[in-house]
Design an enzyme around this catalytic site. Sequence first.
Site, short mmCIF file in Angstrom:
data_model
loop_
_atom_site.label_atom_id
_atom_site.label_comp_id
_atom_site.label_asym_id
_atom_site.label_seq_id
_atom_site.Cartn_x
_atom_site.Cartn_y
_atom_site.Cartn_z
N ARG A 1 2.88 4.89 6.77
CA ARG A 1 3.93 3.77 7.98
C ARG A 1 4.38 2.54 7.21
NH1 ARG A 1 -1.99 4.93 10.56
NH2 ARG A 1 -2.72 4.64 8.10
N CYS B 1 -6.85 -0.28 7.17
CA CYS B 1 -6.18 0.66 5.51
C CYS B 1 -7.34 1.33 5.70
CB CYS B 1 -5.88 -0.80 4.05
SG CYS B 1 -5.25 0.27 2.88
N CYS C 1 0.98 -1.10 -0.47
CA CYS C 1 -0.17 -0.17 0.33
C CYS C 1 0.86 1.29 0.75
CB CYS C 1 -0.99 -0.09 0.87
SG CYS C 1 -2.23 1.34 0.80
N ASP D 1 0.31 3.49 1.90
CA ASP D 1 0.41 4.30 3.09
C ASP D 1 2.23 4.34 3.79
OD1 ASP D 1 0.33 4.29 6.21
OD2 ASP D 1 -1.57 3.61 5.68
CO CO Z 1 -3.45 1.05 2.90
#
Ligand code: CO
Length: 231
Positions: free
Chosen positions: A68, A123, A64, A66
Site C-alpha cells: 500500500r 506497519c 516498507c 507493504d
Molecule cells: Co510496513
Amino acid sequence: MPGHNGEHDYGYLELFFRYFKMENSYKKLLEGNERFVTEKLSVDPDFFTNLAKQQTPEFLWIGCSDSRVPANEITGTKPGEIFVHRNIANMVVHTDVNFLSVLQYALEVLKVKHIIVCGHYGCGGVLTAMSQASMGLVDTWLRNIKEVYAKHEEELLAIEDMKKRSDRLVELNVCEQVKNLAKTSFIQQAWKSRSVQIHGWVYGLDTGKIKDLEVKVQKPEDLDPVFRYDI
Ligand code: CO
C-alpha cells in the site's frame, strides 16, 4: 461436495471456477502493462526511448515492502525519478549487503541529493515486533525494531493507547533508521564533498498523507563521536 465444519458447500464446478480465477489473476498485470504502454505513448511517443537512455534520479527512497506504500504513486513522481529500496519496515541494517549496495550505487554513481526513509502507520512489521509473536526467519529481521522499542521503552510505555503507542514506534523507528544511515561510511564519504540531505517521513495509510518528521541528522557532527569515520 459437503463442506467441512458445515460452513461452505461449494459444488465441484464452483470450486473449479474459483481455482481457475485465482490461477489467472496475474493476467490483469500483463493487461495493465499493455494499457500503461498505450497511455504513455499517446502522451509522448518518445517516453520509453528517452527513459531507456539513462536514469538520473535525485532521490533514494528507503520504504516498507507493504503493497500500500508505492513510492512513485504516493509522491506523484514518474519512472526515472526515484531510486528505490524496500524491505519489511523500511530498515537500514548495517550488515545488509543488498541495502548497502543500493546506497553506495545511489551515492557514488547516481549522486542522489536526497535520501528518504519513509515508514508508515499501521506497519505490520512494527506491530509484530512490539508483540511476542514468533514467525520464523522474519524474527531475526524484526529484532532490529525490538532494539528500537527497548531504547525508547520509557516513552512508549507512557502512551496507554496501543494504536498511539505503535504509531509512535513507527516514528521512532524511522528516526533510528535515519541515524543508521548517517552512521554508514558511504554517506559520511559523500558528505566530505557535497550535500546529501536525509529525510524521515511517515505515510498515513488512512489519509494518504506524508508527515515529515524533520529529523536533524545532516552531518557527521550530528552523531555520537564513536560513529564518525576518519575519512
Ligand atoms: Co510496513
